[in-house]
Design a protein around this motif. Structure first.
Motif, mmCIF file in Angstrom:
data_model
loop_
_atom_site.group_PDB
_atom_site.id
_atom_site.type_symbol
_atom_site.label_atom_id
_atom_site.label_comp_id
_atom_site.label_asym_id
_atom_site.label_seq_id
_atom_site.Cartn_x
_atom_site.Cartn_y
_atom_site.Cartn_z
ATOM 1 N N GLU A 46 -1.697 1.705 -3.954
ATOM 2 C CA GLU A 46 -2.222 1.156 -2.704
ATOM 3 C C GLU A 46 -2.035 -0.356 -2.658
ATOM 4 N N THR B 1 -5.625 -5.832 0.418
ATOM 5 C CA THR B 1 -5.972 -4.845 -0.606
ATOM 6 C C THR B 1 -5.810 -5.478 -1.979
ATOM 7 N N ASP C 23 -4.250 4.349 3.317
ATOM 8 C CA ASP C 23 -4.066 5.501 2.423
ATOM 9 C C ASP C 23 -2.642 5.570 1.881
ATOM 10 N N HIS C 24 -2.329 4.670 0.960
ATOM 11 C CA HIS C 24 -0.995 4.584 0.380
ATOM 12 C C HIS C 24 -0.993 4.928 -1.107
ATOM 13 N N GLY C 25 -1.836 5.866 -1.493
ATOM 14 C CA GLY C 25 -1.912 6.237 -2.903
ATOM 15 C C GLY C 25 -0.707 7.017 -3.390
#
Length: 298
Positions: free
Chosen positions: A76, A94, A210-212
């Motif tokens: 993320e 982030t 939501d870039h997991g």
């Protein structure tokens, strides 16, 4: 006796959002229960400044078969670093930091705007594990329409079942913000671009969350933003990708930062994806070796 000279209070420069997230005191206020992993709604405070944020502790990540355990938070942050390198600012600030439940990702909370007015939802709303029911998230960005054509201002993605044996055409807006996001997803190899991950904010800004499940060395691109597949990339996008190539060069600060977050093989694959986009000069198309659209789509 003359009155003592009054000294005006010294102005203090507010911390940047990233500094606030990284250095502030993190207080958990609640949990986003719809999320598939642990997502905590928090406030962060530093030097008299505060902001709402999302905290995803590594300890709350569910194992995935195709990603190393305990790496989603780092991915993320890596997505944010690439977003900032493009200059598009599509990912909210982030950072990776310690919190009440150990190390995790901390991201500035974004209020979703409907017709320019925040509706109270935000970063935690799109990571659900439900059955795919309900409306497509994102006002004026995604829609289901009758017929075989998307209509002016829209791009077709494909047909979707809507119940009782009926289908509708899934479309997304022909919007420059979404087009840039489609390119960003191709660069970071996003395996989960759902409708609920799009956050239209006040002032016309668009954020994505939501870039997991990104940066895999294998092709994992799954997205609702296939409307430009096979079309030429705009000149301004090619210029951004050219600059990104320079920033990703070995020994540079961006590569050094990414090396703290993802593996060497994943960084090499990242460089290769950017090089492919610059060589082909077109938006990628589904590979056919991996489901093209995430499930559930919202």
């Amino acid at each position: 006796m003359s009155a003592p000279e009054r000294i005006p209070p010294r102005s203090v420069t507010p911390p940047s959002p990233a500094e606030l997230l990284a250095l502030g005191e993190l207080t958990v206020r609640g949990r986003v229960r719809e999320a598939s992993n642990a997502v905590l709604y928090c406030t962060v405070e530093h030097q008299g400044h505060s902001a709402p944020c999302v905290y995803k502790p590594v300890a709350g990540e569910r194992p995935l078969w195709d990603f190393p355990d305990g790496t989603l938070a780092q991915r993320e942050v890596a997505a944010y670093e690439i977003s900032e390198a493009t200059g598009w600012g599509l990912v909210p600030p982030t950072v990776l930091r310690d919190g009440p439940y150990g190390q995790g990702m901390c991201q500035l909370w974004v209020e979703v705007a409907t017709d320019g007015h925040p509706d109270g939802s935000g970063n935690g709303s799109g990571e659900g594990s439900g059955d795919g029911g309900g409306e497509i998230e994102g006002p004026e960005l995604l829609a289901l329409v009758e017929g075989d054509e998307p209509g002016p201002g829209w791009k077709a993605v494909g047909f979707a079942e809507v119940g009782e044996g009926r289908t509708a055409l899934l479309v997304h807006a022909d919007d420059v913000r979404l087009r840039r996001l489609a390119v960003l997803d191709a660069v970071i190899n996003n395996g989960d671009r759902k409708g609920g991950h799009l956050l239209p904010a006040a002032g016309g800004r668009l954020y994505a969350i939501d870039h997991g499940v990104t940066f895999n060395a294998d092709d994992k691109l799954r997205t609702l933003l296939w409307g430009w597949a096979g079309e030429p990339l705009p000149d301004d996008v090619l210029e951004v990708l050219g600059r990104l190539t320079d920033q990703l060069a070995e020994g540079g600060p961006l590569s050094a930062r990414l090396a703290e977050l993802i593996t060497e093989a994943e960084i090499k694959a990242l460089r290769a994806r950017v090089a492919t986009l610059l060589r082909t000069k077109v938006h990628p198309e589904p590979s056919g070796q991996w489901p093209a659209i995430p499930w559930p789509p919202v």
